[in-house]
Design a protein around this motif. Structure first.
Motif, PDB file in Angstrom:
ATOM      1  N   LEU A 780      91.701 -94.540  -1.229  1.00 39.59           N
ATOM      2  CA  LEU A 780      90.702 -94.430  -2.277  1.00 39.59           C
ATOM      3  C   LEU A 780      91.203 -95.043  -3.587  1.00 39.59           C
ATOM      4  N   VAL A 781      92.468 -94.809  -3.881  1.00 39.14           N
ATOM      5  CA  VAL A 781      93.044 -95.405  -5.095  1.00 39.14           C
ATOM      6  C   VAL A 781      92.934 -96.923  -5.049  1.00 39.14           C
ATOM      7  N   ALA A 782      93.273 -97.501  -3.887  1.00 39.74           N
ATOM      8  CA  ALA A 782      93.216 -98.952  -3.744  1.00 39.74           C
ATOM      9  C   ALA A 782      91.793 -99.470  -3.855  1.00 39.74           C
ATOM     10  N   GLN A 783      90.788 -98.671  -3.448  1.00 36.98           N
ATOM     11  CA  GLN A 783      89.415 -99.113  -3.520  1.00 36.98           C
ATOM     12  C   GLN A 783      88.888 -99.109  -4.950  1.00 36.98           C
ATOM     13  N   PHE A 784      89.281 -98.122  -5.741  1.00 40.62           N
ATOM     14  CA  PHE A 784      88.748 -97.997  -7.096  1.00 40.62           C
ATOM     15  C   PHE A 784      89.580 -98.785  -8.140  1.00 40.62           C
ATOM     16  N   ALA A 785      90.849 -98.980  -7.883  1.00 39.00           N
ATOM     17  CA  ALA A 785      91.710 -99.685  -8.845  1.00 39.00           C
ATOM     18  C   ALA A 785      91.696-101.187  -8.570  1.00 39.00           C
ATOM     19  N   GLN A 786      91.847-101.928  -9.630  1.00 36.03           N
ATOM     20  CA  GLN A 786      91.958-103.387  -9.452  1.00 36.03           C
ATOM     21  C   GLN A 786      93.251-103.745  -8.749  1.00 36.03           C
ATOM     22  N   ARG A 787      94.314-103.080  -9.108  1.00 36.40           N
ATOM     23  CA  ARG A 787      95.582-103.217  -8.409  1.00 36.40           C
ATOM     24  C   ARG A 787      96.418-101.977  -8.658  1.00 36.40           C
ATOM     25  N   TRP A 788      97.363-101.734  -7.770  1.00 36.61           N
ATOM     26  CA  TRP A 788      98.218-100.565  -7.897  1.00 36.61           C
ATOM     27  C   TRP A 788      99.584-100.903  -7.325  1.00 36.61           C
ATOM     28  N   GLY A 789     100.583-100.059  -7.605  1.00 37.86           N
ATOM     29  CA  GLY A 789     101.907-100.324  -7.103  1.00 37.86           C
ATOM     30  C   GLY A 789     102.879 -99.222  -7.464  1.00 37.86           C
ATOM     31  N   THR A 790     104.129 -99.467  -7.105  1.00 39.70           N
ATOM     32  CA  THR A 790     105.193 -98.489  -7.335  1.00 39.70           C
ATOM     33  C   THR A 790     106.303 -99.157  -8.131  1.00 39.70           C
ATOM     34  N   ARG A 791     106.804 -98.481  -9.135  1.00 40.63           N
ATOM     35  CA  ARG A 791     107.914 -98.964  -9.956  1.00 40.63           C
ATOM     36  C   ARG A 791     109.030 -97.939  -9.917  1.00 40.63           C
ATOM     37  N   TYR A 792     110.217 -98.375  -9.510  1.00 40.20           N
ATOM     38  CA  TYR A 792     111.355 -97.458  -9.420  1.00 40.20           C
ATOM     39  C   TYR A 792     112.096 -97.420 -10.744  1.00 40.20           C
ATOM     40  N   THR A 793     112.575 -96.239 -11.084  1.00 39.24           N
ATOM     41  CA  THR A 793     113.342 -96.042 -12.307  1.00 39.24           C
ATOM     42  C   THR A 793     114.686 -95.434 -11.944  1.00 39.24           C
ATOM     43  N   THR A 794     115.518 -95.241 -12.966  1.00 36.44           N
ATOM     44  CA  THR A 794     116.850 -94.689 -12.709  1.00 36.44           C
ATOM     45  C   THR A 794     116.792 -93.236 -12.239  1.00 36.44           C
ATOM     46  N   ASP A 795     115.707 -92.503 -12.581  1.00 36.20           N
ATOM     47  CA  ASP A 795     115.623 -91.090 -12.199  1.00 36.20           C
ATOM     48  C   ASP A 795     114.424 -90.799 -11.308  1.00 36.20           C
ATOM     49  N   GLY A 796     113.863 -91.826 -10.643  1.00 40.09           N
ATOM     50  CA  GLY A 796     112.747 -91.578  -9.740  1.00 40.09           C
ATOM     51  C   GLY A 796     111.882 -92.810  -9.571  1.00 40.09           C
ATOM     52  N   LYS A 797     110.576 -92.567  -9.584  1.00 35.69           N
ATOM     53  CA  LYS A 797     109.633 -93.678  -9.403  1.00 35.69           C
ATOM     54  C   LYS A 797     108.376 -93.403 -10.195  1.00 35.69           C
ATOM     55  N   THR A 798     107.587 -94.447 -10.348  1.00 37.26           N
ATOM     56  CA  THR A 798     106.290 -94.343 -11.013  1.00 37.26           C
ATOM     57  C   THR A 798     105.266 -95.063 -10.161  1.00 37.26           C
ATOM     58  N   ILE A 799     104.159 -94.367  -9.851  1.00 40.95           N
ATOM     59  CA  ILE A 799     103.041 -94.994  -9.141  1.00 40.95           C
ATOM     60  C   ILE A 799     101.948 -95.240 -10.165  1.00 40.95           C
ATOM     61  N   TRP A 800     101.461 -96.468 -10.213  1.00 39.74           N
ATOM     62  CA  TRP A 800     100.505 -96.850 -11.242  1.00 39.74           C
ATOM     63  C   TRP A 800      99.269 -97.498 -10.619  1.00 39.74           C
ATOM     64  N   ALA A 801      98.198 -97.454 -11.362  1.00 34.29           N
ATOM     65  CA  ALA A 801      96.945 -98.074 -10.938  1.00 34.29           C
ATOM     66  C   ALA A 801      96.229 -98.593 -12.180  1.00 34.29           C
ATOM     67  N   GLU A 802      95.632 -99.774 -12.069  1.00 33.12           N
ATOM     68  CA  GLU A 802      94.948-100.416 -13.189  1.00 33.12           C
ATOM     69  C   GLU A 802      93.461-100.551 -12.893  1.00 33.12           C
ATOM     70  N   GLN A 803      92.646-100.333 -13.934  1.00 35.10           N
ATOM     71  CA  GLN A 803      91.206-100.560 -13.851  1.00 35.10           C
ATOM     72  C   GLN A 803      90.776-101.439 -15.016  1.00 35.10           C
ATOM     73  N   LEU A 804      89.799-102.274 -14.765  1.00 39.03           N
ATOM     74  CA  LEU A 804      89.249-103.099 -15.835  1.00 39.03           C
ATOM     75  C   LEU A 804      88.465-102.229 -16.800  1.00 39.03           C
ATOM     76  N   LEU A 805      88.589-102.510 -18.092  1.00 39.64           N
ATOM     77  CA  LEU A 805      87.808-101.797 -19.090  1.00 39.64           C
ATOM     78  C   LEU A 805      86.387-102.333 -19.095  1.00 39.64           C
ATOM     79  N   PRO A 806      85.422-101.485 -19.354  1.00 40.10           N
ATOM     80  CA  PRO A 806      84.046-101.970 -19.490  1.00 40.10           C
ATOM     81  C   PRO A 806      83.949-102.964 -20.649  1.00 40.10           C
ATOM     82  N   GLN A 807      83.021-103.908 -20.525  1.00 38.98           N
ATOM     83  CA  GLN A 807      82.878-104.911 -21.577  1.00 38.98           C
ATOM     84  C   GLN A 807      82.488-104.292 -22.909  1.00 38.98           C
TER      85      GLN A 807
END
Length: 823
Positions: A780-807
């Motif tokens: 569902l996240v992949a369907q609603f977000a323009q793109r998503w992914g995982t970013r690893y950090t020194t103390d864990g990870k971050t899962i992010w998702a981007e959506q386009l802003l309305p005009q």
């Protein structure tokens, strides 16, 4: 007895002072005997006086006549070769002359003069040489007395100067040699008289025999002395060495041309060099016309071209200003009639020589404007030679003379053909190099970013200048990459080597950086993976037997700028450090661990984090920028870079132009790429962060605070999808990860949702089956977000998702500092 080759032959051997003299009476008895006769034959006077002269002969009786070999009459006397006995019994060969004395009642007595036959023969040879040298040799010869008046002039000098000897004999040098040459000739003759040292000079003279051509002569002067050692004058020997002098000039010109023509691999410059070599040493005007295919850097047809309209004026040069433009302009198609020498030259591949140009020839009648101009200039000689390289005619060279009064001859034709052959090869080399260089440059430019993407975090500008070298383009590249969390990746790299392979390798590395950056790798890890790739490429080259490609490694600088934390993380692999231009202090070069160049393999890379104040300008560059000075001194280059980056509040394009003017010559020896970026921090109103508990109730709390934040940002249209995304990401973190759990929303060009946790495990997107109760969250996240992914950090990870802003959504505010900088 003196030898013929070594005796003193300055006086005649029959001089009565030195020769043997005898007087023979009418009965053939000796009645006079000189000391010279005694010295030559060994007999004293008392031994032979009154004795028959025939007793001295080596033969007697009937053989007496044979002893007088080669006897012939001279006037009233005779001259003969005699064989006589010396007193000690030796046989002597003598040359004798006899003449009758006064006669009495008994008859006439004879005066006989004799000397050694070998001495006489040597004297005769020397006299023959002297007579031949003076009368028959090509040397012009003259003799002047101590008062420098002409005593003798040989026929060769008469022909050489065109002045009869009778007009010079008895006159002084200064009165017979025209201009300033007369006093100079007298000064040289007087120096020879005083010092006795021979003098050799080279003179350029105008001969009356050939008034339209300057001659070069080698003149030798030497002192003349008589047998007593008294100075009797000065001898001059003159030889016309014009042909030898011109041959040396032609050889020197060919040698000079081998250095000047083809000094670069630039096609236009090579053609200009040919014209510069030919004018004025060879011709008063030269035009070089090349085939349109050659000018366009294409392969000309291997067959001879018969259509002269395909020729284009590539270079011309004249001793008279503005003449070339009157005949044809550079770059224009030159239309020659079919019967013109140029058309014939292109059709046959052979030169056309009009030593004496006839302006009424058919091809000039078809070109009245050209004929009128040539008639106005007084052009009298015309030469057209083909430019052929590797069996293909690439163009023609046209030469003309009007100021130079001499017509083109066979020697000129040989010289011009040699110069044209050398130039044609250089022209073909330049054409091939330019074509390959342009192809490599096109490839490289196609692999570089055409337009930098727009970012709120940075505004960037760049310059790329390919090297103008024989090695071809290099492998410099740069990039601006969009990363998650409104971050920006900035990269500059340089592949070792030049040419097509370096450009292709650069494209592969740039693609690899894009891919690795999408994986959200830290800068040091990204360089480690890039190092592995370069090692693998080198192995592939070696396996493919490509050791000569010259690509053995690369350098790279990678930076990630975070507009929220206002920090930049750098890592570099053998690359020059970045420069940071501050608004209110000097340019800074931060201490970034150098790291080894890419391609060495197995060595670690380190990163460093630097705080970047608002409005600073980051400068990334390749080493060609700081080593472009004449001495290639790095310290000097860095000082100039600091000067160029001063006042970073200027527009970035202006800063780039200043860097080019300050740091780069007209023709850089290496490729240069540099990227400047002005940083802009994201205002705190545009992001929000919450810490969440690791309990199921935290999901509802996260949805609530998300809705409130979107309402504050006037993004109610995104509330449903955003709350759904946040709900799924927080649920996964609570179920599968560990604390701490953090939620962050970022309003930028996109609306970004980030959920961080303390786990290093990454979720995977999968398709749930119809009877599965779960497994649909990330889908569902992949369907609603323009793109998503995982970013690893020194103390864990971050899962992010981007959506386009309305005009209709308001643009996010940036830090106040950006408004201050931009005005």
């Amino acid at each position: 007895m003196p030898e013929a080759s070594g005796g003193d032959t300055r006086r005649c051997p029959f001089d009565v002072i030195d020769a043997a003299v005898a007087v023979v009476d009418p009965q053939g008895l000796i009645e006079g005997w000189s000391r010279g006769a005694e010295a030559l034959l060994g007999y004293r006077a008392q031994d032979v006086i009154g004795q028959p002269a025939t007793d001295l002969l080596a033969t007697q009786g009937d053989d007496t006549a044979s002893a007088m070999t080669q006897r012939h009459r001279v006037g009233g006397g005779w001259h003969a070769s005699l064989a006589v006995h010396h007193r000690d019994g030796r046989r002597l060969e003598l040359s004798a002359q006899a003449c009758p004395l006064g006669a009495d009642r008994r008859g006439a007595s004879w005066l006989v003069v004799a000397c050694d036959l070998a001495t006489v023969q040597g004297w005769d040879r020397e006299q023959a040489v002297l007579r031949g040298l003076f009368t028959q040799s090509p040397f012009g010869m003259a003799v002047v007395d101590p008062q420098l008046r002409f005593l003798m002039i040989n026929p060769a000098l008469e022909r050489m100067d065109g002045v009869p000897a009778r007009l010079r004999l008895g006159r002084r040098l200064r009165d017979t040699v025209p201009g300033a040459a007369g006093p100079m000739a007298e000064a040289r003759a007087r120096e020879v008289l005083e010092t006795g040292e021979p003098l050799v000079t080279i003179e350029h003279v105008d001969s009356a025999v050939d008034p339209h051509r300057q001659h070069v002569r080698s003149s030798s002067s030497f002192r003349l002395q008589d047998s007593a050692g008294r100075t009797v004058g000065v001898g001059h020997a003159v030889l016309d060495v014009t042909s030898h002098h011109r041959a040396r000039q032609r050889l020197a010109l060919v040698n000079e041309a081998s250095v000047l023509i083809g000094s670069t691999l630039d096609l236009d410059r090579t053609v200009e060099e040919l014209a510069e070599v030919m004018v004025p040493p060879v011709a008063d005007f030269v035009a070089v016309d090349l085939l349109a295919a050659v000018v366009g850097e294409q392969d000309p047809e291997p067959v001879l071209v018969e259509d002269p309209a395909e020729l284009r004026r590539s270079a011309h040069r004249s001793i008279q200003p503005n003449l070339p433009e009157a005949l044809a302009a550079l770059g224009e198609t030159v239309a020659y009639p079919e019967v013109s020498p140029q058309a014939r030259c292109m059709a046959t591949g052979r030169p056309v020589l009009d030593a004496v140009l006839d302006l009424s020839t058919p091809w000039l009648r078809k070109d009245p404007l050209r004929a009128a101009k040539m008639r106005e200039l007084g052009i009298h000689s015309h030469l057209v030679v083909p430019l052929r390289a590797r069996g293909i005619t690439v163009g023609v060279a046209t030469l003309m003379r009007w100021k130079n009064s001499e017509s083109f001859d066979a020697d000129d034709l040989l010289l011009v053909e040699e110069l044209a052959a050398r130039a044609a090869v250089c022209i073909d080399n330049a054409r091939r190099f330019t074509r390959e260089h342009r192809a490599a440059l096109t490839l490289q430019r196609s692999l570089l970013p055409q337009d930098l993407p727009a970012h709120t975090a940075v505004e960037a500008a760049y310059r790329y200048l390919p090297a103008d070298t024989q090695a071809g383009v290099g492998g410099d590249w740069f990039d601006v990459l969009s990363l998650s969390g409104s971050r920006v990746g900035l990269v500059v790299g340089d592949v070792v080597g030049h040419g097509m392979h370096a450009a292709a390798t650069m494209g592969r590395l740039r693609t690899a950086v894009h891919t690795l950056a999408d994986l959200e790798l830290p800068p040091d890890e990204l360089l480690s993976h890039l190092d592995d790739l370069v090692v693998r490429l080198a192995v592939e080259d070696e396996a493919a037997d490509r050791p000569s490609t010259g690509v053995v490694g690369a350098t790279c600088l990678y930076c990630v700028y975070d507009p929220i934390s206002r920090s930049a993380t750098f890592a570099r692999a053998g690359h020059p450090p970045p420069a940071i231009a501050h608004l209110h202090k000097a340019v800074e070069f931060p201490e970034i661990p150098a790291g080894p160049p890419l391609g060495l393999g197995g060595l670690p890379f380190e990163s460093a984090e630097v705080q970047i104040p608002d409005g600073c300008v980051l400068a990334f560059y390749t080493d060609g920028l700081i080593t472009a000075s004449a001495d290639r001194d790095v310290e000097t280059g860095l000082e100039r870079l600091c000067f160029a980056l001063a006042h970073p509040d200027r527009p970035l394009e202006e800063i780039c132009d200043g860097m080019v003017r300050t740091l780069l010559p007209d023709r850089p020896h290496d490729d240069v790429a540099f990227l400047v970026a002005r940083t802009h921090a994201l205002h705190s109103d545009n992001f929000a962060t919450w810490d969440l508990s690791c309990e199921p109730a935290a999901v509802g709390h996260a949805r609530m605070i998300t809705g409130q934040q979107l309402a504050d940002w006037d993004l109610d249209d995104l509330a449903f999808t955003t709350e759904l995304i946040v709900s799924e990401l927080v649920t996964n973190a609570i179920r599968y990860a560990s604390e701490p759990i953090r939620l962050r929303l970022i309003r930028d060009v996109h609306l970004i949702c980030e959920v961080s946790d303390g786990s290093n495990t990454s979720p995977h997107l999968r398709r749930a089956r119809s009877n599965d109760e779960g497994g649909r969250g990330l889908f569902l996240v992949a369907q609603f977000a323009q793109r998503w992914g995982t970013r690893y950090t020194t103390d864990g990870k971050t899962i992010w998702a981007e959506q386009l802003l309305p005009q209709s959504a308001p643009n996010p505010d940036i830090a106040e500092s950006r408004l201050d900088v931009c005005g």
